[in-house]
Design an enzyme around this catalytic site. Sequence first.
Site, short mmCIF file in Angstrom:
data_model
loop_
_atom_site.label_atom_id
_atom_site.label_comp_id
_atom_site.label_asym_id
_atom_site.label_seq_id
_atom_site.Cartn_x
_atom_site.Cartn_y
_atom_site.Cartn_z
N TYR A 127 0.83 -1.19 0.00
CA TYR A 127 0.00 0.00 0.00
C TYR A 127 0.88 1.25 0.00
O TYR A 127 1.68 1.46 0.92
CB TYR A 127 -0.93 0.02 1.22
CG TYR A 127 -1.89 1.19 1.19
CD1 TYR A 127 -3.06 1.13 0.45
CD2 TYR A 127 -1.60 2.36 1.87
CE1 TYR A 127 -3.93 2.21 0.39
CE2 TYR A 127 -2.45 3.45 1.83
CZ TYR A 127 -3.62 3.36 1.08
OH TYR A 127 -4.47 4.44 1.01
N GLN A 189 -10.84 0.82 1.52
CA GLN A 189 -11.36 -0.04 0.46
C GLN A 189 -10.23 -0.79 -0.26
O GLN A 189 -10.40 -1.94 -0.69
CB GLN A 189 -12.18 0.77 -0.56
CG GLN A 189 -11.44 1.87 -1.29
CD GLN A 189 -11.53 3.20 -0.59
OE1 GLN A 189 -11.66 3.27 0.63
NE2 GLN A 189 -11.43 4.28 -1.36
N SER A 238 2.89 10.33 10.48
CA SER A 238 4.33 10.34 10.72
C SER A 238 4.69 11.19 11.93
O SER A 238 3.93 12.07 12.35
CB SER A 238 5.05 10.85 9.48
OG SER A 238 6.42 10.52 9.53
N GLN A 260 9.10 16.62 8.78
CA GLN A 260 8.06 15.68 9.20
C GLN A 260 6.70 16.36 9.27
O GLN A 260 5.68 15.75 8.93
CB GLN A 260 8.39 15.09 10.57
CG GLN A 260 9.40 13.99 10.56
CD GLN A 260 9.11 12.91 9.53
OE1 GLN A 260 9.85 12.79 8.56
NE2 GLN A 260 8.07 12.15 9.71
N HIS A 263 4.21 16.31 6.22
CA HIS A 263 3.56 15.08 5.78
C HIS A 263 2.04 15.17 5.88
O HIS A 263 1.31 14.76 4.97
CB HIS A 263 4.03 13.89 6.61
CG HIS A 263 5.21 13.18 6.05
ND1 HIS A 263 5.18 12.53 4.84
CD2 HIS A 263 6.47 13.01 6.53
CE1 HIS A 263 6.37 11.99 4.60
NE2 HIS A 263 7.17 12.28 5.61
N GLU A 327 8.69 7.26 15.88
CA GLU A 327 8.95 6.62 14.59
C GLU A 327 10.37 6.95 14.12
O GLU A 327 11.14 6.07 13.73
CB GLU A 327 7.93 7.13 13.56
CG GLU A 327 8.15 6.58 12.16
CD GLU A 327 7.28 7.27 11.13
OE1 GLU A 327 7.12 6.69 10.04
OE2 GLU A 327 6.76 8.38 11.40
N HIS A 328 10.72 8.25 14.14
CA HIS A 328 12.05 8.70 13.77
C HIS A 328 12.67 9.41 14.97
O HIS A 328 12.02 10.25 15.60
CB HIS A 328 12.00 9.71 12.62
CG HIS A 328 11.30 9.21 11.40
ND1 HIS A 328 9.99 9.52 11.12
CD2 HIS A 328 11.72 8.42 10.38
CE1 HIS A 328 9.64 8.95 9.98
NE2 HIS A 328 10.66 8.27 9.51
N ASP A 361 14.25 8.66 4.55
CA ASP A 361 12.96 8.55 3.86
C ASP A 361 13.13 8.11 2.41
O ASP A 361 12.28 7.42 1.86
CB ASP A 361 12.24 9.91 3.88
CG ASP A 361 11.27 10.03 5.03
OD1 ASP A 361 11.10 9.06 5.77
OD2 ASP A 361 10.67 11.11 5.18
N HIS A 420 0.80 -37.80 23.00
CA HIS A 420 2.12 -37.27 22.68
C HIS A 420 3.20 -38.28 23.08
O HIS A 420 4.11 -38.57 22.30
CB HIS A 420 2.37 -35.94 23.42
CG HIS A 420 1.76 -34.75 22.76
ND1 HIS A 420 0.41 -34.60 22.60
CD2 HIS A 420 2.35 -33.64 22.21
CE1 HIS A 420 0.17 -33.44 22.01
NE2 HIS A 420 1.33 -32.85 21.75
#
Length: 437
Positions: A127, A189, A238, A260, A263, A327-328, A361, A420
């Site tokens: 995606y 979707q 982000s 950042q 974004h 994240e960063h 990035d 077993h």
Amino acid sequence: MNRIDWNSASIDARRAALSRPATETREEVFREAAAIITAVRAEGDAAVRRFTKQFGGPDLAQLRVSAAEFRDARDALDAQQIAALERAVANVTRFHQAQASAPLAVDTMAGVRCERITRPIGSVGLYVPAGSAPLPSTAIMLAVPARIAGCPARAIASSPGADGRLHAAVLVAAELCGVERVYKMGGAQAIAALAFGTESVPKVDKIFGPGSAWVTAAKQIVAADPGGAAIDLPAGPSEVLVIADDSADARFVAADLLAQAEHDTLAQVLLVTTSPALADAVDAQLAVQMAALSRAGIVAQALENSRCIVVEDLDGAVQVSNDYSPEHLIIQTRDPRALLDKVTCAGSVFLGPWSPESIGDYCSGTNHVLPTYGYARSYSGVSLLEYQKRITVQELSSDGLRALGPTAITLSTLEGLDAHGNAVQVRLDALSAGSAA
């Protein structure tokens, strides 16, 4: 930036300082994503096209990108742009190829061999967000490791523009990475179509890629459905956290924060510093640099969720960062590598003044699909491993079974699982009777 003195802040104030910006209520987002998924499962392509138009997209005749559209995309880019994409693909390929592991074989005791082998995931859906900006870099980050892993079926999904086409750079990136199946669909979707399949979109085994709160919710919903698809990680808006001392260049810090912030209006940027003077200088630089940005409106909204946290020392700064789990994480201090061993929760780390987050990035080679919203506490960023299944193998000789079998029987008795133990005992009996080698 909203400034907080960490030392004097209450527990509640600290908690608020490290909170993420609210999107919609979690329940509302999940309810809306679930309704979209239900419709796509029932109606297939028709539902995907309907939601695309409903959410401001074009009225599509078909979802799959045609060969002609691929050709037009390459013609739309100049040589410099194509060369930049090629260099990014080369660096990401080099770093991810190095992550491949050799088959593992260990004799845990005489006659008992344990192995681990890897196999590619059969089909993957990649995606690529394209809301307010197309992200060919994400196509590269997702498609390169899929190719290296040897996933037989690879498909990209990305939102089309008003003209019904995907951005040319996304298509060229897909082509450079060997992805032939590309679909003009985004949002929840698209996740539903990939997870369950439609008339024109084959079902995949696993879905990769970041997206909006609705995309993230849809990924989590389909991953919980036995008939759906696995996912890489939850990845939403982000975020970046910068640790800086008084040696940092305010221009660089401000530029990283703005990179950042552009974004998404829901992006979040944090500065954690030991220097109030640096904080003042960064504020001034934010105003200067933001004035020249094409996405200044988005940046301004994102900065409303920003924080500047003043701490006493760098140990405290790292603790704030680990609590936030960004994240960063950018470290601009006199000796940034000295802090690295103390970092326990971050998606990707950038050390020193010459390591802008933008390089990661796009083209350094590391993967930019990373855990957000605090998930870096328990998730890693996308790597080659996420595209592979690791299968263990064991092989015992008759002597190995004689030596180890009684241990298994004892443990099966402890657990009350007679069958077993019996599966071992019948073999031991056969060996004792001499009926098996």
